[in-house]
Design an enzyme around this catalytic site. Structure first.
Site, PDB file in Angstrom:
ATOM      1  N   SER A   1       8.315 -35.624   0.892  1.00 54.36           N
ATOM      2  CA  SER A   1       7.162 -36.226   0.233  1.00 54.36           C
ATOM      3  C   SER A   1       7.693 -37.167  -0.831  1.00 54.36           C
ATOM      4  O   SER A   1       8.392 -36.745  -1.752  1.00 54.36           O
ATOM      5  CB  SER A   1       6.291 -35.131  -0.405  1.00 54.36           C
ATOM      6  OG  SER A   1       5.220 -35.723  -1.130  1.00 54.36           O
TER       7      SER A   1
ATOM      8  N   ASP B   1      -0.611 -38.859   4.593  1.00 54.59           N
ATOM      9  CA  ASP B   1      -1.922 -38.326   4.203  1.00 54.59           C
ATOM     10  C   ASP B   1      -3.046 -39.318   4.456  1.00 54.59           C
ATOM     11  O   ASP B   1      -4.027 -39.016   5.146  1.00 54.59           O
ATOM     12  CB  ASP B   1      -1.914 -37.935   2.720  1.00 54.59           C
ATOM     13  CG  ASP B   1      -0.945 -36.810   2.417  1.00 54.59           C
ATOM     14  OD1 ASP B   1      -0.815 -35.906   3.251  1.00 54.59           O
ATOM     15  OD2 ASP B   1      -0.315 -36.833   1.348  1.00 54.59           O
TER      16      ASP B   1
END
Length: 409
Positions: free
Chosen positions: A179, A18
């Protein structure tokens, strides 16, 4: 937000997928603004390697890597453990890491004269709330840029596409795209096959677990661990005086190799959805267990029960990003008061994911073997129980008579 007024942005930077693509994205969409990356070291270990170089190569003008590890353990982790706070059995590893990082980011943003703070949290997650509530606590008027709430990117696959198009190096592939959040307390896993609660986690697959092993792969012989506490704070491990941080790190090593501290839950996120996560918290699991065992000796019934009740409230505050609130501080003061006599030693046997009580001792123990014994004693008059039951049961007796009088069963 007036984008033209944004000249300098401080970014909460981890170097993961991200935040790696956020640096060029910010420069593209906010008038080629200056981006200063800030990473809070809360024990990510190898994830910090090459972080500054990567940030500068992808467009940041500067990169701070701040060592917050001791403060993280002493001022966030241990107070939460002392409170016995777990959110649906989750030991809050990500939750209490966000406030300390955000606090330091605000300090740097102020020192750098930044116009805004940015973060890489998704609009589906809890972390956006945790970061932004902490920012509000220390810089209430600071604008916050959250690209996941603005950009056209819709998935982690599209993030990877963006990274490849901008020549941004990544440590993950499309096949290993879990994640994850890692610090010295825990490691979380979400996404891919874990999105289906019907799929068993791949505990035995090489590379899935990073802080330990599956109980199936743990040694066939048990290992004993002895912890000593002073006022609820761990001070010695196996007879050796150590810092709180070093105790956590050593317990991670011991617990990890014995398959301790795995948790697979579908939790209720703050934003309203349910989400499945797998957590590794080997040292934390041992600390929670050991302190709870010691409390069975040192806390009276009503104090223990009220603490257990308020631990749920404490956990929700931490999970919901409300660390810097009067209520959390008040609850910590309550816990500190209760911990005054929680001093002693606990021995646990670790075996293939299990933590088995193996002894507990305290000079402040409320357990009196002479009173509790099934043998003959000189201190407890069993005849006293009759009067106690008579008075304790009086409301039951009165209610029964009223029911009988009115023809009710």
């Amino acid at each position: 937000m007036n984008q033209d007024s944004i000249k300098k942005v401080v970014l909460a930077y981890s170097g993961g997928l991200d935040t790696s693509i956020i640096i060029p994205w910010l420069k593209e969409h906010y008038n080629n603004c200056e981006v200063i990356a800030v990473s809070g070291n809360v024990g990510q270990a190898d994830e910090l390697e090459g972080l500054e170089e990567k940030a500068l190569k992808t467009g940041a003008s500067k990169c701070y890597v701040e060592d917050l590890t001791d403060e993280f353990v002493e001022d966030y982790i241990i107070p939460t453990v002392k409170a016995g706070a777990k959110y649906e059995d989750y030991m809050l590893g990500t939750s209490f890491a966000r406030p300390i990082i955000a606090k330091r980011i605000v300090e740097i943003a102020k020192a750098e004269g930044a116009d805004a703070i940015a973060h890489g949290c998704t609009g589906k997650g809890n972390d956006q709330v945790r970061f932004e509530l902490a920012i509000k606590a220390f810089a209430p008027d600071m604008p916050v840029i959250a690209p996941w709430r603005e950009w056209e990117i819709k998935s982690r696959e599209e993030e990877i596409d963006y990274a490849e198009a901008h020549n941004i190096p990544l440590k993950i592939t499309r096949e290993t795209n879990y994640s994850k959040d890692k610090n010295l307390w825990h490691l979380s896993h979400e996404g891919l096959d874990l999105e289906d609660p019907g799929n068993e986690p791949l505990y035995e697959k090489e590379g899935f677990l990073e802080m330990g092993v599956s109980p199936l792969q743990a040694p066939d012989e048990p290992e004993y661990v002895t912890l000593e506490f002073e006022k609820g704070v761990p001070v010695k491990l196996n007879g050796e005086k150590m810092s709180q941080k070093d105790i956590v790190l050593k317990l991670n090593e011991i617990g990890g190799k014995n398959g301790v501290g795995l948790l697979d839950i579908v939790e209720n996120r703050l934003v309203g959805m349910k989400c499945r996560g797998v957590y590794e918290t080997p040292g934390g699991a041992i600390l929670y267990k050991a302190l709870n065992v010691l409390e069975t000796l040192c806390l009276d019934k009503y104090a223990a029960h009220k603490k257990q009740e308020l631990s749920v409230c404490f956990a929700e505050l931490v999970y919901n990003g409300q660390w810097f609130t009067p209520l959390r501080k008040a609850l910590s003061a309550f816990v500190d008061s209760l911990m005054e006599n929680v001093t002693g030693k606990v021995k646990l046997k670790l075996y293939k994911g299990n933590m088995i009580n193996a002894g507990v001792w305290s000079d402040y123990s409320l357990y009196d073997p002479e009173i509790a014994t099934f043998g003959e004693d000189e201190v407890y008059n069993q005849a006293d129980a009759q009067g106690f039951i008579t008075l304790f049961g009086l409301p039951v007796k009165v209610q029964a008579k009223v029911n009988e009088k009115n023809g009710k069963a």
